[in-house]
Design an enzyme around this catalytic site. Sequence first.
Site, PDB file in Angstrom:
ATOM      1  N   GLU A 174       0.839  -1.207   0.000  1.00  0.00           N
ATOM      2  CA  GLU A 174       0.000   0.000   0.000  1.00  0.00           C
ATOM      3  C   GLU A 174       0.860   1.237   0.000  1.00  0.00           C
ATOM      4  O   GLU A 174       2.042   1.185   0.330  1.00  0.00           O
ATOM      5  CB  GLU A 174      -1.000   0.039   1.149  1.00  0.00           C
ATOM      6  CG  GLU A 174      -0.573  -0.139   2.584  1.00  0.00           C
ATOM      7  CD  GLU A 174       0.769   0.305   3.040  1.00  0.00           C
ATOM      8  OE1 GLU A 174       0.982   1.544   3.086  1.00  0.00           O
ATOM      9  OE2 GLU A 174       1.610  -0.541   3.368  1.00  0.00           O
ATOM     10  N   GLU A 213       4.660  -0.407   1.097  1.00  0.00           N
ATOM     11  CA  GLU A 213       4.870  -0.731  -0.329  1.00  0.00           C
ATOM     12  C   GLU A 213       4.957  -2.232  -0.573  1.00  0.00           C
ATOM     13  O   GLU A 213       5.360  -2.659  -1.649  1.00  0.00           O
ATOM     14  CB  GLU A 213       6.189  -0.147  -0.886  1.00  0.00           C
ATOM     15  CG  GLU A 213       6.427   1.297  -0.714  1.00  0.00           C
ATOM     16  CD  GLU A 213       7.821   1.715  -1.237  1.00  0.00           C
ATOM     17  OE1 GLU A 213       8.549   0.874  -1.803  1.00  0.00           O
ATOM     18  OE2 GLU A 213       8.159   2.883  -1.075  1.00  0.00           O
TER      19      GLU A 213
END
Length: 635
Positions: free
Chosen positions: A460, A603
Amino acid sequence: AQQHAVPAPRAEDGDPRFAQQADDLDTRAADQEDPEVPEAPEVQEVSTAPVAEARQSTGPAAPAYDDAEREAVLKVMRERRDIRNGFRSDPIPHEVLLRVLEAAHTAPSVGHSQPWDFVVIRSAETRAAMQDLAQRQREAYAKSLPKGRAKQFKELKIEAILETPVNIVVTADPTRGGRHTLGRHTQPQMAPYSAALAVENLWLAARAEGLGVGWVSFFDEREMVRALGLPDHLEVIAYLCVGYVDEFPDEPELMQAGWSKRRPLSWVVHEETYGRRALPGEEPHDLLGETVAQIRPLDAKALGEAWERQKRMTKPAGALGMLEIISAQLSGLSRQCPPPIPEPAAVAIFAGDHGVHAQGVTPWPQEVTAQMVANFLGGGAVCNAFAGQVGAEVCVVDVGVASELPATPGLLPRKIRAGTSDMTTGPAMTREEAKQAIEVGIETARDLVAAGNKALLTGEMGIANTTASAALISVFTGTDPAEVTGRGTGINDETLARKTEVVRRAIELHRPDPADPIGVLAAVGGFEHAAMVGLLLGGASLRTPVILDGVSAGAAALVARAIAPEVLAACIAGHRSAEPGHVAALNKLGLRPLVDLDLRLGEGTGALLALPLVQSTARAMHEVATFDSAGVTEK
Ligand SMILES: Cc1cc2nc3c(=O)[nH]c(=O)nc-3n(C[C@H](O)[C@H](O)[C@H](O)COP(=O)(O)O)c2cc1C
């Protein structure tokens, strides 16, 4: 309008595979291993909606084909295959090729423009030149693939140019039919579409003749036009390799190779509006409800076999520690022992912005979300380096970034809204939006799994999203905001105090009820959290492992578990982040992280580092000898 009775096709008339039931992707429940194909009613009333000037039908409708004829038509569609292996050099008689070309030439076309031409190539020299071009494109494509995919691709044959006696180039002439071709004035692509329909006709007719066809698209189209000396105004639509074959496989060769899976028909038929999925005669079903209904616990039999196998492997029992538990989980999840090696894998990075950013919870400006998305797509972020190292695909999904993002390869535009609202003044999103974002995650899982991925990783990106994560974790673990709110990107004491108060205020404002997970998500969550909830549920429903990244994934897993407790069957905690909330979330979930390196980046980086561990444990199940097979004496 008069009602018209149409005999419904009987289920047993057709091969159930052709009906593409939801079990094509192996989504059947354990207790439905051999479902009876439901029998359609003999006669079904088909209502004709009131239309402005509905014509009164008189007399009988035009007759359908009889059962045998219809079955022959469906059979050729079902049994048409793209063939690359097992071609024979037997010549194709002229009358056979003529029948095939006549079938192609009867295809529908825009404005009846019949824009196709067929260049029949037999010369070994021309075929060698074309094979050379295709080989170069193959190498370029292979270089563009993530390692996990490239390994698979190396084993695939993608053309049979030299092994087939006849190659056919199908072209489209976009100028044919004149300037005023009926139906092409707004849609110039109708000319190549028409030529593609001729290809399908050719393909079906060839199958009926026992001829295999392999479509090769590994070409630079202009390079091909020049190499074949075609008129410059033509477009090449297809390069087809045609010949007699040893056999027609039952399933697409790419499916047999594990490259892709067939998507069930039920995923793609919508009633009235997009998203109301329903097969004819069914009530529209809700994507979330349908997904949850397909989630099952680990299979006890495969789980037992995995424990047994671990004991028989040439190593002291339990010597692989936590990895033995993961291998058993993978077996129970896939219902196979040994379980499939989770490769290729893809990390889905969901990006979204947060209204709560306005409360000064982070020193980073909101634009950084969009800038980092561009960085992921450009290959310059840490997640790209880690994904490159472990051979995973990076898939970036805009589920709620504040700014407009330019269309870029690798970016899935699925924006629900340009950022959530400020949770301290109202709900972050509506319930409907929360559900839509969950559905984005479910569809992402479906797409990645149907594309052949055997493990999904959460990722994310969203400036201020650890505030939403802390709020979600506080609600689901019942822990005070002060204990689960962390420094995120590295904020100072003052900002941390403000962030903690923001979380506290939001929870006091909404008093979210953990028994209403979508309500909690809507009140204090983020679009990327909701999408991750969907990815977890979608992965679990497809019995595909999902490796969780850090604190935001932990928060999403708490929501997903509240929706469907068995979702945890598919979840593997990739790592433990430095955020205090993550520990609380993992404890509540009962998940033990594989990697613990004080990462706090997001991430998907922690999940990516854990991927080789998960793959290694599955590989060990396949490759490690057992005491009996290796002749090693047991203790
Ligand atoms: C437009 C188009 C282009 C294709 N290009 C290639 C290709 O370059 N190489 C290849 O091996 N298969 C190619 N295929 C075949 C597909 O891989 C194949 O249709 C798909 O895997 C489904 O298998 P089936 O046709 O046997 O049902 C192409 C198919 C289409 C429709």
